[in-house]
Design an enzyme around this catalytic site. Structure first.
Site: not given
Ligand code: RIB
Ligand code: CA
Length: 319
Positions: A15, A20, A42, A127, A168-169, A244-245
């Site tokens: 996303d 990403d 996102n 991701t 978040f994801n 993160h990703d």
């Molecule tokens: O919490 C981090 C995740 O949420 C990552 O994938 C970032 O791109 C957001 O989507």
């Molecule tokens: Ca992401």
């Protein structure tokens, strides 16, 4: 990974999204990426798809297939996206150039199913919210076992970011996450905040990257990370940008740079403050609940930072 090791064949569901974008660069550089599928997360699907296509142009892979998926989670709605971290269009303060082409299809789920039925052993890297993946598993359960592994950036074993409990994801689409954790894949890997927060790109690192890529095809990555680092430092006490990703891709391309433990993970679906939390059972029991995922708990931060820097530097630039 030595030059003799074959590059893993992967599908990247994402996303984009600033981190990403780094994941896409790593996938292009270090994996044999069969295709990219996009999901709303996102920012909305229109922007995540346009960003993925534009990033493929920037990274010199304008023909890499990009298939658009679902914009909304299985629940059909979401309270908010992550524009406070990723900017209105998912690319910080910059607008990427118009993509050179449209997505290959608007049916990411169908493309994932047909691709995996035709070829066993592809690694799935996700991701973003797991909406596309859960729908593919629901529509074609036969494909689940055909993936060599599933590496998901999502969840956490020590608290969330979107809420105190939920990452978040997972928060966007907990039903999808629960379906994937419940699918029984023997090599499902959760790359959660507990480990992604240990690999940060700080201001000196980003300034050095900018020096090295200024004037090259990938120079926009300095702007993307600049924005991300500033926003993360404004919003959190983190000392840099947690990309993160990137770690979900690196787990597949450079598995020795991360390590984890088989753990039972449950996704909280009930409405309330814990919705979307990935409840990791860390109890030291003699007869533990059967594990359903490998929860990554360590990453080699300094090597990963170097790997990211190289992936964002066009070959031949002064490293
Ligand atoms: O919490 C981090 C995740 O949420 C990552 O994938 C970032 O791109 C957001 O989507
Ligand atoms: Ca992401």
């Amino acid at each position: 990974m030595t030059s003799q090791t074959p590059r893993p064949r992967i599908i990247l569901d994402c996303d984009p999204g600033l981190d990403d974008a780094v994941a896409i660069a790593l996938a292009v550089r270090h994996a044999d990426t069969v295709g990219i599928t996009t999901v709303g997360g996102n920012v909305g699907l229109e922007h995540t798809t346009a960003n993925a296509l534009a990033l493929c142009d920037i990274l010199g892979v304008p023909d890499l297939p990009v298939h658009a998926g679902h914009d909304l989670p299985l629940s059909g709605s979401l309270e908010h996206r992550a524009t406070e971290y990723h900017g209105r269009y998912g690319t910080g303060s910059v607008r990427l150039a118009e993509p050179s082409r449209p997505p290959a299809s608007e049916d990411a789920v169908g493309w994932i199913i047909e691709t995996v039925r035709a070829e066993e052993g592809i690694a799935l890297v996700a991701t973003g919210p797991l909406t596309n993946i859960a729908l593919a598993f629901q529509k074609a359960p036969d494909i689940i076992e055909k993936f060599s592994q599933i590496s998901w950036m999502g969840g956490s074993s020590n608290g969330g970011n979107t809420t105190p409990g939920a990452e978040f994801n997972s928060w966007v689409d907990p039903e999808a996450a629960a379906m994937v954790f419940g699918a029984g894949h023997p090599n499902l890997v959760m790359v959660g905040l507990n480990v992604t927060h240990t690999v940060l790109l700080d201001r000196p690192w980003i300034d050095d990257l900018r020096r090295r890529i200024q004037g090259t095809a990938t120079e926009v990555f300095a702007d993307l990370l600049d924005y991300y680092e500033i926003r993360q430092r404004e919003m959190t006490t983190l000392a840099g940008a947690a990309v993160h990703d990137a770690l979900a891709v690196i787990h597949v391309t450079h598995p020795r740079l991360l390590a984890g433990t088989r753990r039972p993970v449950e996704v909280v679906l009930s409405n309330g403050p814990a919705r979307g939390m990935t409840l990791v059972d860390l109890r030291p029991m003699r007869n533990p609940t059967p594990a359903n995922a490998t929860v990554i708990e360590w990453a080699d931060a300094s090597v990963i930072q170097d790997l990211i820097g190289q992936a964002l530097t066009v070959p031949g630039a002064d490293l």
